[in-house]
Design a protein around this motif. Sequence first.
Motif, mmCIF file in Angstrom:
data_model
loop_
_atom_site.group_PDB
_atom_site.id
_atom_site.type_symbol
_atom_site.label_atom_id
_atom_site.label_comp_id
_atom_site.label_asym_id
_atom_site.label_seq_id
_atom_site.Cartn_x
_atom_site.Cartn_y
_atom_site.Cartn_z
ATOM 1 N N ARG A 16 49.372 40.366 34.960
ATOM 2 C CA ARG A 16 48.116 39.616 35.015
ATOM 3 C C ARG A 16 47.113 40.325 35.912
ATOM 4 O O ARG A 16 45.958 40.526 35.539
ATOM 5 C CB ARG A 16 48.378 38.200 35.504
ATOM 6 C CG ARG A 16 47.126 37.317 35.451
ATOM 7 C CD ARG A 16 47.304 36.011 36.188
ATOM 8 N NE ARG A 16 47.292 36.264 37.616
ATOM 9 C CZ ARG A 16 48.045 35.638 38.516
ATOM 10 N NH1 ARG A 16 48.905 34.716 38.135
ATOM 11 N NH2 ARG A 16 47.972 35.936 39.780
ATOM 12 N N GLU A 17 47.543 40.719 37.097
ATOM 13 C CA GLU A 17 46.645 41.360 38.054
ATOM 14 C C GLU A 17 46.175 42.722 37.569
ATOM 15 O O GLU A 17 45.046 43.122 37.833
ATOM 16 C CB GLU A 17 47.322 41.480 39.424
ATOM 17 C CG GLU A 17 47.466 40.124 40.103
ATOM 18 C CD GLU A 17 48.206 40.180 41.429
ATOM 19 O OE1 GLU A 17 48.843 41.223 41.739
ATOM 20 O OE2 GLU A 17 48.145 39.169 42.159
ATOM 21 N N LEU A 82 36.442 36.174 37.783
ATOM 22 C CA LEU A 82 37.420 36.876 38.603
ATOM 23 C C LEU A 82 36.849 37.238 39.971
ATOM 24 O O LEU A 82 37.526 37.098 40.995
ATOM 25 C CB LEU A 82 37.924 38.131 37.891
ATOM 26 C CG LEU A 82 38.823 37.895 36.690
ATOM 27 C CD1 LEU A 82 39.072 39.196 35.938
ATOM 28 C CD2 LEU A 82 40.142 37.263 37.110
ATOM 29 N N MET A 83 35.600 37.701 39.988
ATOM 30 C CA MET A 83 34.973 38.076 41.261
ATOM 31 C C MET A 83 34.813 36.857 42.164
ATOM 32 O O MET A 83 35.087 36.932 43.366
ATOM 33 C CB MET A 83 33.617 38.752 41.014
ATOM 34 C CG MET A 83 33.729 40.103 40.331
ATOM 35 S SD MET A 83 34.579 41.352 41.305
ATOM 36 C CE MET A 83 33.320 41.731 42.496
ATOM 37 N N THR A 84 34.401 35.739 41.600
ATOM 38 C CA THR A 84 34.258 34.514 42.383
ATOM 39 C C THR A 84 35.602 34.095 42.962
ATOM 40 O O THR A 84 35.706 33.782 44.153
ATOM 41 C CB THR A 84 33.668 33.384 41.509
ATOM 42 O OG1 THR A 84 32.364 33.785 41.070
ATOM 43 C CG2 THR A 84 33.581 32.083 42.264
ATOM 44 N N LYS A 85 36.627 34.099 42.134
ATOM 45 C CA LYS A 85 37.973 33.720 42.589
ATOM 46 C C LYS A 85 38.478 34.669 43.669
ATOM 47 O O LYS A 85 39.030 34.241 44.683
ATOM 48 C CB LYS A 85 38.932 33.713 41.395
ATOM 49 C CG LYS A 85 40.382 33.492 41.741
ATOM 50 C CD LYS A 85 40.762 32.039 41.688
ATOM 51 C CE LYS A 85 42.236 31.801 41.816
ATOM 52 N NZ LYS A 85 42.746 31.849 43.167
ATOM 53 N N ARG A 86 38.279 35.959 43.464
ATOM 54 C CA ARG A 86 38.756 36.935 44.450
ATOM 55 C C ARG A 86 38.015 36.809 45.782
ATOM 56 O O ARG A 86 38.615 36.986 46.842
ATOM 57 C CB ARG A 86 38.636 38.352 43.903
ATOM 58 C CG ARG A 86 39.709 38.638 42.869
ATOM 59 C CD ARG A 86 39.675 40.061 42.426
ATOM 60 N NE ARG A 86 40.794 40.314 41.540
ATOM 61 C CZ ARG A 86 41.253 41.526 41.277
ATOM 62 N NH1 ARG A 86 40.711 42.580 41.824
ATOM 63 N NH2 ARG A 86 42.265 41.677 40.460
ATOM 64 N N LYS A 87 36.743 36.522 45.725
ATOM 65 C CA LYS A 87 35.985 36.329 46.973
ATOM 66 C C LYS A 87 36.494 35.099 47.720
ATOM 67 O O LYS A 87 36.643 35.129 48.941
ATOM 68 C CB LYS A 87 34.491 36.205 46.680
ATOM 69 C CG LYS A 87 33.857 37.531 46.300
ATOM 70 C CD LYS A 87 32.397 37.367 45.922
ATOM 71 C CE LYS A 87 31.811 38.680 45.446
ATOM 72 N NZ LYS A 87 30.405 38.545 45.026
#
Length: 127
Positions: A16-17, A82-87
């Motif tokens: 997944r990652e 993805l960027m929002t979640k990672r932040k």
Amino acid sequence: MSELRDNGKPLFIQIRELIEDQIVNDQLKEGDQAPSTNQLVQFYKINHVTVAKGVNQLVESRILYKKRGIGMFVAEGAKNKLMTKRKEDFMDDYVVKMVREADKLGLSEGELVELIKRVRRGESNGE
């Protein structure tokens, strides 16, 4: 495709990652076809069910979508999600702990910012 690592994470999470990283790094863009489950199975020599579990998590979170008989594709807005979640994860996993430790040490916000700048310039003691 990059290698899977023996880092203690389950293989399905690593799959997944791996796909998430390809989206974040613009190797896969919105509308692009993602590697098929069969391609991933062949490349990494791992069980089909393991690969499918990682890919299905991306489908469930609407990062990928299926076109029946054709394959998996990167959904519109996937990179932003993805960027929002990672932040958010970065803040929870690193920044909160760093600020709490800085508070314990009595570091001011300015001192903390200066330490971050030193690290970015490569002036940290850890290198």
